[in-house]
Design a protein around this motif. Structure first.
Motif, PDB file in Angstrom:
ATOM      1  N   VAL A  65       0.804  -1.272  -0.121  1.00 54.51           N
ATOM      2  CA  VAL A  65       0.418  -0.165  -0.277  1.00 54.51           C
ATOM      3  C   VAL A  65       0.996   0.945   0.200  1.00 54.51           C
ATOM      4  CG1 VAL A  65      -0.364   0.305   2.615  1.00 54.51           C
ATOM      5  CG2 VAL A  65      -1.443   1.135   1.606  1.00 54.51           C
ATOM      6  N   THR A  66       0.517   2.295  -0.609  1.00 51.40           N
ATOM      7  CA  THR A  66       1.727   3.348  -0.735  1.00 51.40           C
ATOM      8  C   THR A  66       1.419   4.181   0.215  1.00 51.40           C
ATOM      9  OG1 THR A  66       0.585   3.602  -3.242  1.00 51.40           O
ATOM     10  CG2 THR A  66       1.017   6.000  -2.060  1.00 51.40           C
ATOM     11  N   GLY A  67       2.417   4.937   1.232  1.00 48.39           N
ATOM     12  CA  GLY A  67       2.330   5.282   2.798  1.00 48.39           C
ATOM     13  C   GLY A  67       3.744   6.312   2.652  1.00 48.39           C
ATOM     14  N   ILE A  68       4.497   6.355   3.522  1.00 46.22           N
ATOM     15  CA  ILE A  68       5.392   6.993   3.873  1.00 46.22           C
ATOM     16  C   ILE A  68       6.122   5.954   5.351  1.00 46.22           C
ATOM     17  CG2 ILE A  68       6.643   8.475   5.269  1.00 46.22           C
ATOM     18  CD1 ILE A  68       5.286   9.459   2.734  1.00 46.22           C
ATOM     19  N   TYR A  69       6.990   4.688   4.366  1.00 46.66           N
ATOM     20  CA  TYR A  69       7.405   4.481   5.689  1.00 46.66           C
ATOM     21  C   TYR A  69       9.042   4.374   6.336  1.00 46.66           C
ATOM     22  CZ  TYR A  69       4.715   1.065   3.320  1.00 46.66           C
ATOM     23  OH  TYR A  69       3.590   0.164   2.725  1.00 46.66           O
ATOM     24  N   VAL A  70       8.467   3.510   7.690  1.00 43.58           N
ATOM     25  CA  VAL A  70      10.197   4.534   8.235  1.00 43.58           C
ATOM     26  C   VAL A  70      11.077   2.540   7.985  1.00 43.58           C
ATOM     27  CG1 VAL A  70      11.507   3.911  10.064  1.00 43.58           C
ATOM     28  CG2 VAL A  70       9.211   5.707  10.195  1.00 43.58           C
ATOM     29  N   PHE A  71      12.573   2.490   7.341  1.00 44.80           N
ATOM     30  CA  PHE A  71      12.820   1.512   7.384  1.00 44.80           C
ATOM     31  C   PHE A  71      14.747   1.588   8.280  1.00 44.80           C
ATOM     32  CE2 PHE A  71      10.393   1.713   3.654  1.00 44.80           C
ATOM     33  CZ  PHE A  71      10.774  -0.029   2.987  1.00 44.80           C
ATOM     34  N   GLN A  72      13.932   0.275   9.484  1.00 44.45           N
ATOM     35  CA  GLN A  72      16.017   0.917  10.014  1.00 44.45           C
ATOM     36  C   GLN A  72      16.415  -0.686   9.710  1.00 44.45           C
ATOM     37  OE1 GLN A  72      13.915   0.508  14.301  1.00 44.45           O
ATOM     38  NE2 GLN A  72      13.020   2.536  13.868  1.00 44.45           N
ATOM     39  N   PHE A  73      17.778  -0.720   9.827  1.00 50.27           N
ATOM     40  CA  PHE A  73      18.585  -1.931   9.062  1.00 50.27           C
ATOM     41  C   PHE A  73      19.862  -1.550  10.597  1.00 50.27           C
ATOM     42  CE2 PHE A  73      18.830   1.386   6.440  1.00 50.27           C
ATOM     43  CZ  PHE A  73      20.431   0.992   6.035  1.00 50.27           C
ATOM     44  N   HIS A  74      20.344  -3.317  10.717  1.00 50.90           N
ATOM     45  CA  HIS A  74      21.070  -2.931  11.899  1.00 50.90           C
ATOM     46  C   HIS A  74      22.092  -3.810  11.573  1.00 50.90           C
ATOM     47  CE1 HIS A  74      18.810  -0.488  14.656  1.00 50.90           C
ATOM     48  NE2 HIS A  74      17.587  -1.103  14.306  1.00 50.90           N
ATOM     49  N   THR A  75      23.319  -4.341  11.584  1.00 47.33           N
ATOM     50  CA  THR A  75      24.561  -5.158  11.913  1.00 47.33           C
ATOM     51  C   THR A  75      25.190  -5.136  12.894  1.00 47.33           C
ATOM     52  OG1 THR A  75      25.914  -5.927  10.271  1.00 47.33           O
ATOM     53  CG2 THR A  75      25.776  -3.660   9.906  1.00 47.33           C
TER      54      THR A  75
END
Length: 121
Positions: A65-75
């Motif tokens: 669905v179209t929208g504003i997304y928050v992506f977090q990634f860690h290593t």
């Protein structure tokens, strides 16, 4: 496509709420991984996949669905090793993480807020 490239990784996360539809996924690795070149990380532990946007067979998130997304990634890398992760949207580079330390483990994290259209990867 949203692709995470890495030496070793712990967690990928994306969330969005658009209208009445919620989308969220959280996934991680239960084992170490090493890559010699660009590869998509396929997380083997899916904690949540609301909206079914994350494909645990391919490691690719497809926006439902179209929208504003928050992506977090860690290593996290092993001692004396390096870690590098990159995030892509529709094969366009968005952000990365790099970590390396001598005689210790290296960790890194990053997050981005993106306007994502339905069907984007």
């Amino acid at each position: 496509m949203f692709v995470v490239l890495c030496i070793a990784t712990l967690l990928g996360l994306a969330t969005c709420q658009s209208g009445n539809q919620e989308v969220a996924f959280s996934a991680g690795l239960e084992h170490d991984v090493s890559f010699l070149h660009d590869e998509t990380v396929v997380y083997d532990k899916v904690f949540t996949n609301v909206g079914s946007g994350y494909n645990s067979q391919t490691g690719i998130f497809t926006c439902p669905v179209t929208g504003i997304y928050v992506f977090q990634f860690h290593t996290l890398s092993h001692q004396d090793k390096s870690a590098w992760l990159e995030l892509y949207q529709n094969q366009q580079y968005i952000a990365s993480i790099y970590g390396h330390t001598s005689n210790d483990y290296a960790s890194g994290g990053n997050s981005v807020v993106l306007k994502v259209m339905k069907g984007d990867q």
